[in-house]
Motif scaffolding. Structure first.
Motif, PDB file in Angstrom:
ATOM      1  N   TYR A 292     -16.929  10.609 -30.120  1.00  0.00           N
ATOM      2  CA  TYR A 292     -16.085  11.711 -29.796  1.00  0.00           C
ATOM      3  C   TYR A 292     -14.913  11.649 -30.473  1.00  0.00           C
ATOM      4  CZ  TYR A 292     -20.096  12.527 -26.888  1.00  0.00           C
ATOM      5  OH  TYR A 292     -21.450  12.950 -26.238  1.00  0.00           O
ATOM      6  N   GLY A 293     -14.380  12.800 -30.554  1.00  0.00           N
ATOM      7  CA  GLY A 293     -12.876  12.824 -31.056  1.00  0.00           C
ATOM      8  C   GLY A 293     -11.875  12.785 -29.913  1.00  0.00           C
ATOM      9  N   PRO A 294     -10.690  12.802 -30.333  1.00  0.00           N
ATOM     10  CA  PRO A 294      -9.579  12.801 -29.047  1.00  0.00           C
ATOM     11  C   PRO A 294      -9.728  13.959 -28.173  1.00  0.00           C
ATOM     12  CG  PRO A 294      -8.738  12.165 -31.062  1.00  0.00           C
ATOM     13  CD  PRO A 294     -10.091  12.579 -31.376  1.00  0.00           C
ATOM     14  N   ASP A 295     -10.293  15.126 -28.758  1.00  0.00           N
ATOM     15  CA  ASP A 295     -10.289  16.223 -27.867  1.00  0.00           C
ATOM     16  C   ASP A 295     -11.505  16.364 -27.386  1.00  0.00           C
ATOM     17  OD1 ASP A 295     -11.737  16.754 -30.030  1.00  0.00           O
ATOM     18  OD2 ASP A 295     -11.065  18.701 -30.539  1.00  0.00           O
ATOM     19  N   GLY A 296     -12.645  15.453 -27.057  1.00  0.00           N
ATOM     20  CA  GLY A 296     -13.886  15.421 -26.581  1.00  0.00           C
ATOM     21  C   GLY A 296     -14.931  15.877 -27.553  1.00  0.00           C
ATOM     22  N   SER A 297     -14.653  16.202 -28.664  1.00  0.00           N
ATOM     23  CA  SER A 297     -15.609  17.016 -29.386  1.00  0.00           C
ATOM     24  C   SER A 297     -16.439  15.885 -30.242  1.00  0.00           C
ATOM     25  CB  SER A 297     -14.864  18.013 -30.761  1.00  0.00           C
ATOM     26  OG  SER A 297     -14.141  17.144 -31.417  1.00  0.00           O
ATOM     27  N   PRO A 298     -17.664  16.106 -30.227  1.00  0.00           N
ATOM     28  CA  PRO A 298     -18.836  15.139 -31.010  1.00  0.00           C
ATOM     29  C   PRO A 298     -18.544  15.117 -32.357  1.00  0.00           C
ATOM     30  CG  PRO A 298     -19.716  17.271 -30.293  1.00  0.00           C
ATOM     31  CD  PRO A 298     -18.654  17.451 -29.767  1.00  0.00           C
ATOM     32  N   LEU A 299     -18.474  13.724 -32.827  1.00  0.00           N
ATOM     33  CA  LEU A 299     -18.183  13.689 -34.245  1.00  0.00           C
ATOM     34  C   LEU A 299     -19.458  13.082 -34.993  1.00  0.00           C
ATOM     35  CD1 LEU A 299     -14.966  11.883 -33.882  1.00  0.00           C
ATOM     36  CD2 LEU A 299     -15.196  14.365 -34.446  1.00  0.00           C
ATOM     37  N   ARG A 300     -20.273  12.095 -34.090  1.00  0.00           N
ATOM     38  CA  ARG A 300     -21.421  11.215 -35.029  1.00  0.00           C
ATOM     39  C   ARG A 300     -22.461  11.659 -33.952  1.00  0.00           C
ATOM     40  NH1 ARG A 300     -20.269   6.017 -35.221  1.00  0.00           N
ATOM     41  NH2 ARG A 300     -22.090   5.545 -36.397  1.00  0.00           N
TER      42      ARG A 300
ATOM     43  N   ASN B  35     -22.617  12.947 -39.857  1.00  0.00           N
ATOM     44  CA  ASN B  35     -21.301  13.235 -39.588  1.00  0.00           C
ATOM     45  C   ASN B  35     -21.247  14.448 -39.196  1.00  0.00           C
ATOM     46  OD1 ASN B  35     -18.478  14.131 -40.072  1.00  0.00           O
ATOM     47  ND2 ASN B  35     -17.985  12.366 -41.168  1.00  0.00           N
ATOM     48  N   ILE B  36     -20.850  14.946 -37.927  1.00  0.00           N
ATOM     49  CA  ILE B  36     -21.074  16.415 -37.417  1.00  0.00           C
ATOM     50  C   ILE B  36     -20.143  17.290 -38.204  1.00  0.00           C
ATOM     51  CG2 ILE B  36     -21.228  17.693 -35.503  1.00  0.00           C
ATOM     52  CD1 ILE B  36     -22.009  15.420 -33.827  1.00  0.00           C
TER      53      ILE B  36
END
Length: 444
Positions: A220-228, A139-140
């Motif tokens: 990825y999150g809605p904003d394109g940021s990596p999540l996992r 979990n980043i």
């Protein structure tokens, strides 16, 4: 299960998941290509229906896993290739063994290397080739990592310990942590599409295991940021050991080759040197004579050859003894070497009390000057010799010179040597302690 299936689609080995009944639940594309089976046809069917040639092997692994015993690796020969079949139990949410995860790794090349390196025990572990694999999910945002139960089995940790989420990179050796974090930052930033890092982790029984981890961002999150970040890890300690052994073997081989080269150089020098005077021996002289003769012919140059004999040397040994005779040979050899080298020539001990000298590019006048200098220099040693009329050691010299206008000297190197020997005989016949030049038999 979703985590397992996601990893199955990304690893470079053949993977499948069998439930407790021996039914295929998941088959990745790599395994389909390896075994020539269709994933759609395999899923939901028994192993005996899909891979009858080694279904028994998979059944044994499944039974072993259900009995909660360590599942050994097996080698499988198929279509001329060798596969390492590794199985590991997969548990459900209740901690029960729900089936096994099976990895097929093509080890044909590794086996071939093992045969070639018979003195180095081979066991290359690459990309999940053994049951020693685990999955981890990072979990980043929270910097927490979940690791599958196989992680504990591989590193010899207590399997009964409760599963907990851990801080990312907490098991990585301090010296390797920065490299692993840098690899993670590269994939998070988009600089690299995949995460890959090699590092050490502690074993439960002490010591360190070398681990290779590979993975990618899977959410990825809605904003394109990596999540996992989802990744697999494999123990490559055996590979590292082999690399070290190979490096050590290469170093030892280089050292051995260097010693052999040095020994060969010494042996060659010994085989070409006279053990008493340390001058070139007759064998070396004959090679030098041929080389210089051919060179002189090619370049249209002259070449002088001197045959030198210590006068009445047998009598010297009879009067003073062989040890004194050896000392006499050494002293005369030093004088000859000094005189001839000043003229860029070479002198050798030809045998017994005989020496031979080559004077490349030397004309008749040059050869005569050298012969005179040798006679004077030996006389200057003032070595007593009661077996001679003069009471001192002297030498006789025969000289021959390669002359492109004289057919007699063009008969080859052996003939040039023979002419000098005949001139030496003439010098000795004329009274010794002098030189004679072939062709004129003029003496000094």
């Amino acid at each position: 299960m979703l985590q397992i299936e996601a990893v199955y689609d990304k690893v470079p080995v053949g993977l499948c998941y069998l439930n407790r009944d021996g039914v295929f639940v998941t088959v990745n594309d790599q395994l389909s290509r390896m075994l020539g089976i269709s994933s759609d046809n395999a899923i939901g069917r028994l192993v005996e229906d899909i891979v009858p040639d080694h279904a028994a092997l998979l059944r044994v692994s499944l039974v072993t896993a259900l009995e909660e015993k360590p599942v050994p690796d097996h080698e499988l020969q198929r279509s001329g290739e060798t596969f390492m079949v590794s199985a590991a139990p997969v548990t459900n949410d209740l901690g029960e063994v729900a089936g096994i995860s099976v990895a097929y790794t093509n080890i044909t090349n590794m086996k071939r290397m093992s045969e070639q390196l018979a003195q180095v025990e081979q066991r290359t572990a690459y990309a999940l080739e053994s049951a020693g694999q685990w999955i981890w999910d990072m979990n980043i945002a929270t910097n927490r990592v979940w690791r599958s139960p196989q992680y504990r089995a591989l590193l010899g940790l207590d399997p009964a310990s409760p599963e907990t989420e851990n801080i990312a990179w907490d098991i990585v050796h301090p010296d390797d942590k920065q490299g692993a974090i840098q690899a993670f930052e590269d994939v998070v930033s988009g600089r690299k599409p995949y995460f890959e890092a090699i590092y050490r982790v502690p074993r439960g029984s002490g010591g360190q295991a070398w681990i290779m981890s590979r993975g990618k961002i899977v959410e990825y999150g809605p904003d394109g940021s990596p999540l996992r970040l989802l990744a697999t890890s494999v123990d490559i300690s055996s590979q590292k050991l082999i690399e070290e052994q190979l490096s050590s073997t290469v170093r030892m081989r280089l050292e051995l080759e260097q010693k052999l080269l040095e020994a060969n150089r010494k042996l060659k020098k010994l085989s070409e040197s006279d053990h008493l005077t340390d001058l070139p021996n007759r064998r070396k002289f004959n090679r030098l004579l041929k080389r210089e003769y051919d060179k002189a012919i090619d370049r249209g140059q002259s070449l002088a050859l001197l045959m030198i004999d210590i006068d009445h040397f047998k009598a010297y040994n009879d009067v003073y003894g062989h040890m004194a005779g050896d000392r006499c040979l050494v002293q005369v050899g030093r004088v000859l070497n000094k005189v001839v080298k000043e003229g860029t020539g070479v002198v050798a001990r030809f045998g017994g009390e005989e020496f031979a000298a080559l004077l490349p590019a030397a004309m008749m006048a040059d050869a005569i000057d050298v012969a005179k200098t040798i006679i004077d220099s030996v006389a200057g040693l003032q070595l007593d010799h009661e077996g001679t009329p003069a009471g001192k050691t002297s030498v006789s010299i025969g000289v021959s010179v390669l002359d492109l206008m004289s057919p007699a000297t063009l008969g080859g190197p052996d003939e040039l040597l023979n002419l000098a020997d005949r001139a030496l005989y003439e010098a000795k016949r004329a009274g010794r302690g002098r030189f004679s030049v072939w062709g004129s038999f003029s003496t000094d």
